[in-house]
Design an enzyme around this catalytic site. Structure first.
Site, PDB file in Angstrom:
ATOM      1  N   ARG A  66      53.912  26.782  55.422  1.00  0.00           N
ATOM      2  CA  ARG A  66      52.667  27.542  55.571  1.00  0.00           C
ATOM      3  C   ARG A  66      52.058  27.449  56.979  1.00  0.00           C
ATOM      4  NH1 ARG A  66      49.145  25.120  52.102  1.00  0.00           N
ATOM      5  NH2 ARG A  66      47.903  24.272  53.784  1.00  0.00           N
ATOM      6  N   TYR A 118      39.081  51.579  62.882  1.00  0.00           N
ATOM      7  CA  TYR A 118      39.655  51.521  61.542  1.00  0.00           C
ATOM      8  C   TYR A 118      38.573  51.071  60.550  1.00  0.00           C
ATOM      9  CZ  TYR A 118      42.750  50.432  57.681  1.00  0.00           C
ATOM     10  OH  TYR A 118      43.346  50.401  56.456  1.00  0.00           O
ATOM     11  N   LYS A 216      52.228  49.253  61.732  1.00  0.00           N
ATOM     12  CA  LYS A 216      52.327  50.600  62.334  1.00  0.00           C
ATOM     13  C   LYS A 216      53.534  50.659  63.282  1.00  0.00           C
ATOM     14  CE  LYS A 216      48.559  51.000  60.021  1.00  0.00           C
ATOM     15  NZ  LYS A 216      48.585  51.600  58.697  1.00  0.00           N
TER      16      LYS A 216
HETATM   17  C1  LIG Z   1      43.694  50.249  64.083  1.00  0.00           C
HETATM   18  C2  LIG Z   1      44.049  49.520  62.824  1.00  0.00           C
HETATM   19  N1  LIG Z   1      43.764  48.213  62.717  1.00  0.00           N
HETATM   20  C3  LIG Z   1      44.051  47.531  61.597  1.00  0.00           C
HETATM   21  C4  LIG Z   1      44.659  48.127  60.511  1.00  0.00           C
HETATM   22  C5  LIG Z   1      44.953  47.321  59.266  1.00  0.00           C
HETATM   23  O1  LIG Z   1      46.313  47.089  59.110  1.00  0.00           O
HETATM   24  P1  LIG Z   1      46.955  46.657  57.700  1.00  0.00           P
HETATM   25  O2  LIG Z   1      46.959  47.868  56.836  1.00  0.00           O
HETATM   26  O3  LIG Z   1      48.318  46.146  58.066  1.00  0.00           O
HETATM   27  O4  LIG Z   1      46.085  45.583  57.150  1.00  0.00           O
HETATM   28  C6  LIG Z   1      44.979  49.478  60.585  1.00  0.00           C
HETATM   29  C7  LIG Z   1      45.623  50.153  59.439  1.00  0.00           C
HETATM   30  O5  LIG Z   1      45.725  51.374  59.386  1.00  0.00           O
HETATM   31  C8  LIG Z   1      44.681  50.194  61.762  1.00  0.00           C
HETATM   32  O6  LIG Z   1      44.944  51.489  61.884  1.00  0.00           O
END
Ligand SMILES: Cc1ncc(COP(=O)(O)O)c(C=O)c1O
Length: 395
Positions: A66, A118, A216
């Site tokens: 972990r 986001y 992504k």
């Molecule tokens: C700019 C951005 N930050 C953070 C995230 C969060 O990522 P996750 O879905 O892997 O938690 C996303 C998801 O779309 C994002 O577009």
């Protein structure tokens, strides 16, 4: 070539930015060559490890997976090399963002978050941080530069930027905000998800911390959830790194070894994928801008885009994410129905093209017909032909 006896200083300088992106990505995280060991690392799935005579933790040997394990170390070395910092990986992008923020703030602290980034980062602020007595302020990406210039970041503990912002693709000046946060004694965190580590290097521009959803483009195949936090190689960065590592160990949110291994394997092709995705986005931006059924096309790589000047100065290269506005939700439905390659899906950066009508999720202040396009690695001519056909159904 590194060997088990140690690095050859002529052949083994670190993978710095003087090397091309393709080279850095193909070799990021390379370990010293040891004859008889696998050419590429395999995942190590163990939870506990054999213990020796010394108290656990004193001899550098792994004891339990972990806090740390060999597969995470390889992935983190690779991403740290690209970010120019020290990386810790997490189970998702939100695990990385929430860990970076929660590890560093206390009740009563003032935290500035993007109002147009986001949406889950805003929810983290409004529904979780405020519950613990943190004062959360939301500022649009286009205004944070002015807020910084006025000296209004004084008294903030942590400032987070997301540039380009998702989904509206506004850009802010990382270096200018970094100077202001440094003067204010605040920690600057930059969400670098959209740009990727080869599209933008926030730590080199003065940020203390980079966070990203590696779900992504970094991994880019729509088959893994992952995130990371990279801290600057400064005294302050090392302190922040220790805090975030302690948080991850206690709250227990690292990725599994399979995900970290898959991510390391996938990121080797990021240079190639991003090149095709950006080429496709450039073609689509032109196509969409010229179409009467479309308004508000945004792609920071397009000279007519409001973000272009700053993006060209600050970013190293562009990517395949663009946005535009159609008449309404029905127009988006028609577009998706009439398109063969732009499938409806709510992510971006993958090898397959997709389109997402953001208003359906309710978290962004956008028009009903606002769509985020994510260009995959399909051939440009095929995507242009496909989208032209679909757009022409809109009249
Ligand atoms: C700019 C951005 N930050 C953070 C995230 C969060 O990522 P996750 O879905 O892997 O938690 C996303 C998801 O779309 C994002 O577009």
């Amino acid at each position: 070539m590194s060997t088990a006896e140690g690095p050859d200083p002529e052949l083994d300088p670190p993978l710095g930015p003087e090397l091309g992106d393709g080279t850095r990505l193909a070799h990021a995280g390379d370990e010293p060559v040891v004859p008889g060991t696998p050419l590429r690392p395999s995942p190590v799935f163990a939870a506990p490890y054999h213990l020796g005579d010394q108290p656990p933790g004193t001899d550098g040997a792994d004891a339990y997976a972990r806090p740390d394990n060999p597969t995470l170390r390889v992935f983190e070395r690779a991403v740290g090399e690209l970010d120019g910092g020290d990386c810790l990986s997490f189970a998702t992008g939100m695990a990385a963002i929430s860990s970076a923020v929660l590890a560093l703030v206390r009740p009563g602290d003032r935290v500035v978050l993007p109002s147009d980034g986001y949406y889950a980062s805003r929810v983290l602020g409004r529904e979780e941080l405020e519950r613990f007595g943190v004062r959360v302020e939301l500022v649009p990406t286009l205004e944070i530069g002015d807020v910084a210039a006025r000296g209004d970041l004084a008294g903030a503990r942590l400032v987070m930027l997301e540039t380009p912002s998702n989904p509206q693709l506004d850009v802010c000046d990382i270096a200018a905000v970094a100077r202001a946060t440094q003067a204010a004694g605040a920690v600057l965190v930059v969400d670098n998800t959209t740009a990727t580590p080869i599209g933008q290097r926030p730590l080199a521009l003065g940020a203390d911390v980079v966070v990203a959803a590696d779900t992504k483009a970094l991994t880019g195949h729509s088959d893994v959830l992952l995130g990371h936090v990279s801290t600057a190689r400064t005294e302050r960065g090392r302190e922040l790194h220790a805090r975030v590592a302690a948080w991850r160990k206690t709250t227990g949110n690292p990725p599994g070894p399979f995900e970290a291994w898959l991510a390391h394997r996938s990121m080797g092709t990021l240079d190639l994928r991003l090149a095709r995705q950006a080429q496709n986005a450039a073609a689509l931006a032109e196509l969409l801008s010229a179409h009467p059924a479309v308004t508000g096309v945004r792609w920071p790589g397009r000279p007519q885009d409001p973000s272009y000047a700053l993006a060209s100065r600050q970013m190293l290269r562009q990517n395949g994410v663009l946005s535009a506005v159609l008449a309404d939700a029905e127009a988006v439905r028609t577009l998706v129905r009439r398109s063969r390659f732009f499938v409806a899906a709510t992510s971006f950066g993958g090898v397959h093209s997709s389109v997402d009508r953001r208003a359906q999720w309710g978290g962004d202040a956008v028009a009903e017909g606002f769509v985020r396009f994510s260009c995959g690695i399909e051939d440009t001519a095929d995507l242009v032909a496909d989208l032209t056909r679909a757009l022409d159904r809109l009249g």
